[in-house]
Design an enzyme around this catalytic site. Structure first.
Site, mmCIF file in Angstrom:
data_model
loop_
_atom_site.group_PDB
_atom_site.id
_atom_site.type_symbol
_atom_site.label_atom_id
_atom_site.label_comp_id
_atom_site.label_asym_id
_atom_site.label_seq_id
_atom_site.Cartn_x
_atom_site.Cartn_y
_atom_site.Cartn_z
ATOM 1 N NE ARG A 1 3.695 8.580 3.653
ATOM 2 C CZ ARG A 1 3.325 7.786 2.669
ATOM 3 N NH1 ARG A 1 4.189 6.996 2.080
ATOM 4 N NH2 ARG A 1 2.068 7.751 2.294
ATOM 5 C CB SER B 1 -0.865 0.006 1.254
ATOM 6 O OG SER B 1 -0.011 0.178 2.358
ATOM 7 C CE LYS B 2 -2.272 6.714 -2.454
ATOM 8 N NZ LYS B 2 -2.901 7.116 -3.655
ATOM 9 N NE ARG B 3 -3.390 5.167 4.994
ATOM 10 C CZ ARG B 3 -3.550 6.101 5.923
ATOM 11 N NH1 ARG B 3 -2.732 6.165 6.941
ATOM 12 N NH2 ARG B 3 -4.536 6.964 5.835
#
Ligand code: GLU
Length: 494
Positions: free
Chosen positions: A469, A253-255
């Site tokens: 991030r 997942s891109k998280r």
């Protein structure tokens, strides 16, 4: 002998996903290893979410990876059109056929009724799904409702009991109880087909012999098998590939990991290394070799060698492999050529010059200012984020909220970025100068640099996201609990 035909059928609703490239690679290898054809079909029946830009990005990324297709919306072929939005008449004829044969029915239930039904089923711990209410309408009643222009959908009928059994190339026999399957909507109230209907009609008409796709579709197979039966068509062979996973085994997942192919392109990975790495996801060369290209993979390809344990997409391993390619497969000349091509792609240099020309006194000052445009993640420390008015907590919040805003942008240009950030600063009641400070640090590593808004515009969302991030992580990250709180606060902004 029938020609082997496979396809990749992306929905153009977002970034080009590495999962799409992975499935494309296996479809291409399978078809080409058997002298067959690999087709690309655009599944854009979701008109609200599909965009031209996403379609273009998906095609460009697959081409960048060298995963060319034999037939598709751009290359043409005998089974077109290859874009579902151009096939409405085909779906219309086919739904009429199912209605006539009595395999499908019109359903006039209101969203409110369906909502009540759902809540009741949930309260009674029943399987969720349509209860067949409109099956009892007489032909006359249906005609009257149609004449009155009542909103409706078309659903498929399904067996009430028993099990659907089908074969999966990797799993063998699979059975799923019909009670688990809904009376699927085939045509929505806007007259457009749903994924299930368009997908089956197209796979058949495009002569697809093997449907190789992600494991998340396995529960849809009963609906598809039933549609093939209703039409009197032979179903293709189904093969559901294991999903790519994050190193912690959760679904990629891109998280947790960059999932957009754009990211790997912008970060300066070699396409041949990325494809090679995708070929190692659940598959290996019979001789155990780790470095191989698509041609070698195609020659040695055997779908039975796919292993079902969830393959881990581990960026560190990809970095290692990319390094091997850079060191061992490129001559010095090729290295220089490819590096320059990457650093100047998308007219990056032309876009950077206006930002730095006014700020330098000699060419040797350029790299200091332009370096951030050809770097990956910037080295940061918590000290760099120290600010005279903003607390660390506020800084993390600004970074996270700014990232969410940027992710929701539909147009990616400096004006859109500027107005979304200004708007956010205002909503958060923080002076724009202060608000931009943490972004300057995360994006450039410095409090003073080329305009951060222009820099974000040129770097693109994927690299900007990685840097923001990283900034958040350097400041201690956001725990699950804190993320929930932040999300609520962010949503309250509207
Ligand atoms: N449009 C579907 C997707 O986006 C295709 C699934 C399939 O291959 O059947 O993944």
């Amino acid at each position: 002998m029938t020609e082997i035909r496979t396809r990749i059928a992306p929905s153009p609703t977002g970034d080009p996903h590495v999962g799409t490239a992975y499935i494309a690679l296996f479809n291409r290898c399978f078809a080409h290893s058997k002298g067959g054809k690999f087709v690309l079909r655009i599944e854009d029946t979701d008109q609200l979410r599909s965009t031209e830009r996403s379609e273009q990005d998906i095609l460009d990324s697959l081409r960048w990876l060298g995963l060319h297709w034999d037939e598709g919306p751009d290359t043409g072929g005998d089974a077109g059109p290859y874009r579902q939005s151009e096939r409405s008449e085909i779906y219309e004829t086919h739904i009429q056929d199912l209605l006539k044969k009595g395999h499908a029915f019109r359903c006039f239930c209101s969203p409110e009724r369906l909502d009540r039904l759902r809540k009741q089923q949930m309260a009674e711990k029943q399987p969720l799904g349509y209860d067949g209410h409109c099956l009892s309408l007489t032909e006359d009643e249906v005609e009257k409702k149609l004449a009155a222009g009542e909103n409706h959908v078309i659903r498929m009928k399904k067996p009430e009991s028993g099990e659907c059994q089908f074969n999966d190339l990797l799993r063998g026999e699979v059975s799923i109880a019909w009670s688990q399957i809904d009376m699927q909507v085939l045509i929505k109230s806007d007259g457009l087909p749903t994924y299930h209907f368009a997908n089956v009609v197209d796979d058949h008409l495009m002569g697809i012999t093997h449907v190789i796709r992600g494991e998340e579709w396995i529960n849809s197979v009963p609906k598809h098998v039933l549609l093939y039966e209703y039409f009197g068509w032979q179903a293709p062979v189904f093969c559901h590939m294991p999903l790519l996973r994050n190193p912690d085994k959760s679904k990629l997942s891109k998280r947790k990991n960059p999932t957009s192919i754009n990211y790997y392109q912008d970060m300066g990975y070699l396409p041949e290394a990325v494809v090679n790495y995708l070929g190692m996801m659940g598959w290996s060369m019979p001789d155990g070799r780790e470095v191989f290209d698509v041609e070698a993979m195609t020659k040695a390809f055997d779908i039975e060698r796919v292993s079902l344990g969830g393959p881990i997409f581990d960026i560190q391993k990809l970095d290692w492999l990319n390094g091997v390619y850079l060191r061992e497969s490129l001559s010095e000349e090729q290295f220089a050529e490819r590096f320059i091509a990457w650093a100047t792609a998308d007219e990056k240099l032309q876009r950077v010059i206006p930002l730095i020309q006014q700020r330098v006194e000699k060419f040797s000052d350029v790299v200091e200012l332009a370096g951030l445009f050809i770097s990956g993640v910037i080295e940061l420390s918590p000290e760099k984020f120290k600010h005279k008015v903003l607390s660390q907590e506020q800084i993390v919040k600004i970074l996270q909220f700014a990232l969410w805003r940027l992710e929701s942008l539909t147009a990616w240009d400096r004006d859109a970025i500027e107005s979304c950030l200004q708007d956010l600063a205002q909503t958060m009641e923080i002076k724009i100068r202060d608000f931009l400070f943490p972004l300057f640090i995360a994006i450039s590593g410095k409090a003073v640099s080329t305009s951060v808004i222009d820099s974000i515009a040129i770097l693109g969302l994927d690299v900007s996201r990685a840097r923001i991030r990283h900034g958040i992580d350097v400041l201690g990250g956001v725990s699950k609990k804190a993320a929930k709180r932040l999300e609520n606060e962010y949503r309250a902004f509207g």
